[in-house]
Design an enzyme around this catalytic site. Sequence first.
Site, PDB file in Angstrom:
ATOM      1  N   ARG A  63       0.823  -1.213   0.000  1.00 51.32           N
ATOM      2  CA  ARG A  63       0.000   0.000   0.000  1.00 51.32           C
ATOM      3  C   ARG A  63       0.861   1.270   0.000  1.00 51.32           C
ATOM      4  NH1 ARG A  63      -3.779   2.496   4.354  1.00 51.32           N
ATOM      5  NH2 ARG A  63      -5.390   3.509   3.072  1.00 51.32           N
ATOM      6  N   HIS A  67       0.327   4.412  -2.499  1.00 49.62           N
ATOM      7  CA  HIS A  67       0.063   5.775  -2.025  1.00 49.62           C
ATOM      8  C   HIS A  67       1.207   6.729  -2.362  1.00 49.62           C
ATOM      9  CE1 HIS A  67      -3.536   5.285   0.908  1.00 49.62           C
ATOM     10  NE2 HIS A  67      -3.681   4.532  -0.161  1.00 49.62           N
ATOM     11  N   ASN A  92      -4.302   8.735   4.667  1.00 55.86           N
ATOM     12  CA  ASN A  92      -3.098   8.128   5.252  1.00 55.86           C
ATOM     13  C   ASN A  92      -3.069   8.153   6.779  1.00 55.86           C
ATOM     14  OD1 ASN A  92      -1.938   7.518   2.754  1.00 55.86           O
ATOM     15  ND2 ASN A  92      -0.923   9.514   2.600  1.00 55.86           N
ATOM     16  N   HIS A 191      -6.346  -5.869  -2.402  1.00 55.67           N
ATOM     17  CA  HIS A 191      -7.098  -6.092  -1.164  1.00 55.67           C
ATOM     18  C   HIS A 191      -7.305  -7.573  -0.870  1.00 55.67           C
ATOM     19  CE1 HIS A 191      -8.868  -1.728  -1.171  1.00 55.67           C
ATOM     20  NE2 HIS A 191      -7.573  -1.764  -0.966  1.00 55.67           N
TER      21      HIS A 191
END
Length: 328
Positions: A63, A67, A92, A191
Amino acid sequence: MKKSNSFYGYSLILAFFMLFLAARSQLNTDFYNTSCPNLLTIVRTQVQNAIKVETRMAASLLRLHFHDCFVNGCDGSILLDGSDGEKFALPNLNSVRGFEVVDNIKSSVESACPGVVSCADILAIAARDSVLLSGGPIWKVLLGRRDGLVANQTGANNGLPSPFDNLGNITLKFANVGLNVTDVVSLSGGHTIGQARCAVFSNRLYNFSGPGIPDSTLDTNMLSDLQNLCPVNGDGNKTTFLDRNSTDLFDNHYFQNLLNQKGLLGSDQILFSSDEAKTTTQSLVQSYSTNPSRFFADFLNSMIKMGNISPLTGSNGEIRKNCRVVNS
Ligand code: HEM
Ligand SMILES: *[C@@H]1O[C@H](CO)[C@@H](O)[C@H](O)[C@H]1NC(C)=O
Ligand SMILES: *[C@@H]1O[C@H](CO)[C@@H](O)[C@H](O)[C@H]1NC(C)=O
Ligand SMILES: *[C@@H]1O[C@H](CO)[C@@H](O)[C@H](O)[C@H]1NC(C)=O
Ligand SMILES: *[C@@H]1O[C@H](CO)[C@@H](O)[C@H](O)[C@H]1NC(C)=O
Ligand SMILES: *[C@@H]1O[C@H](CO)[C@@H](O)[C@H](O)[C@H]1NC(C)=O
Ligand SMILES: *[C@@H]1O[C@H](CO)[C@@H](O)[C@H](O)[C@H]1NC(C)=O
Ligand SMILES: *[C@@H]1O[C@H](CO)[C@@H](O)[C@H](O)[C@H]1NC(C)=O
């Protein structure tokens, strides 16, 4: 005379060809072969150790790369500390993790090859290794990114997809960084590992479509489980698994879950259940749910695309010494 003319002609063609190659793909797989020959081994070992300590770290590292790339490109900007940092952006805050592991990787890499390897590249390698070590596909990771000089909190707030977004919104945010609908679906398959906090899905559990009416696209057994975990006014930081079928394994069960109304986030389930999905993402979800090798092939292709978002190369940016601060 003639020979020398054609020599210059060929040289010119060669020069243009090399310029073309450089402009087309600025990153390459061999970037550190001579400057840091053991880089990939060092990162792999560190990621392996971190996952041994905490299985979830694979998800957290994957992740972080995502990001990072969605905000000012893959430039390590998410790693920068400071009150104007991306760490404090809403998507975040109290959510992204793994910074200590990145520090550890960086210091091992610095010991072997000081001042050579960017933090942005470390994130890309760590994400690749995290997927692989969780049972997912492997790919050759492109390298040569340099580190950005600024964080962009506003960019993180506006550019990162939200679990409360509708499908049009998510698709637009992906399109803004050059990713298409296939990328939306394949990358959402990330996910298949990791966890999420009550704060990001409890909106589905109580008053979703009016007082006392939960999200009708959420399986009723899973709904009562989640209501127990996340009572009204409960601890929003409690977490549960994004893929309840095979929590830590990188597989295609995430997509099978969506067919069974067992997606955890609103942004997961809409890929299959929303009206917009019928003409866009639904058929691909269906395909991945029965065809794991198609999911793997598309996922790795999309990861490489995501890793190519606006990299800093050449003399742009810098090679940070400490991933948390720009060099003085
Ligand atoms: C499609 C849009 C996406 C949305 C709306 C979204 C949203 C979220 C949210 C809300 C969480 C939980 C955060 C929390 O509990 O604080 C999460 C976790 C996670 N996301 Fe996404 N995400 C998206 C796409 C992606 C992509 C593209 C990847 C990587 C390829 C990814 C990988 C992960 C992973 C691995 C976790 C678990 C992290 C952990 O356990 O530490 N997500 N995501
Ligand atoms: C760079 O290293 C990789 C991995 O060790 C290897 O597969 C590749 O052939 C090397 N490339 C060059 C140009 O030496
Ligand atoms: C921050 O990101 C936005 C896109 O959301 C961009 O327009 C802006 O130029 C970026 N700012 C900096 C300082 O990089
Ligand atoms: C995105 O969400 C906003 C509300 O936050 C909404 O006004 C807008 O129409 C959405 N965009 C798309 C493309 O659906
Ligand atoms: C998205 O881009 C990939 C190339 O990376 C392409 O193969 C795929 O067909 C595209 N998908 C859509 C829906 O345009
Ligand atoms: C749901 O709505 C009811 C009635 O409007 C309200 O009393 C209750 O606090 C709401 N619950 C949540 C979790 O927002
Ligand atoms: C989660 O924990 C942080 C501190 O670790 C706290 O500041 C925050 O308010 C909590 N968030 C929720 C939604 O409970
Ligand atoms: C996971 O899915 C498989 C079928 O795809 C099913 O047989 C199994 O019971 C599921 N496991 C859990 C824990 O839900």
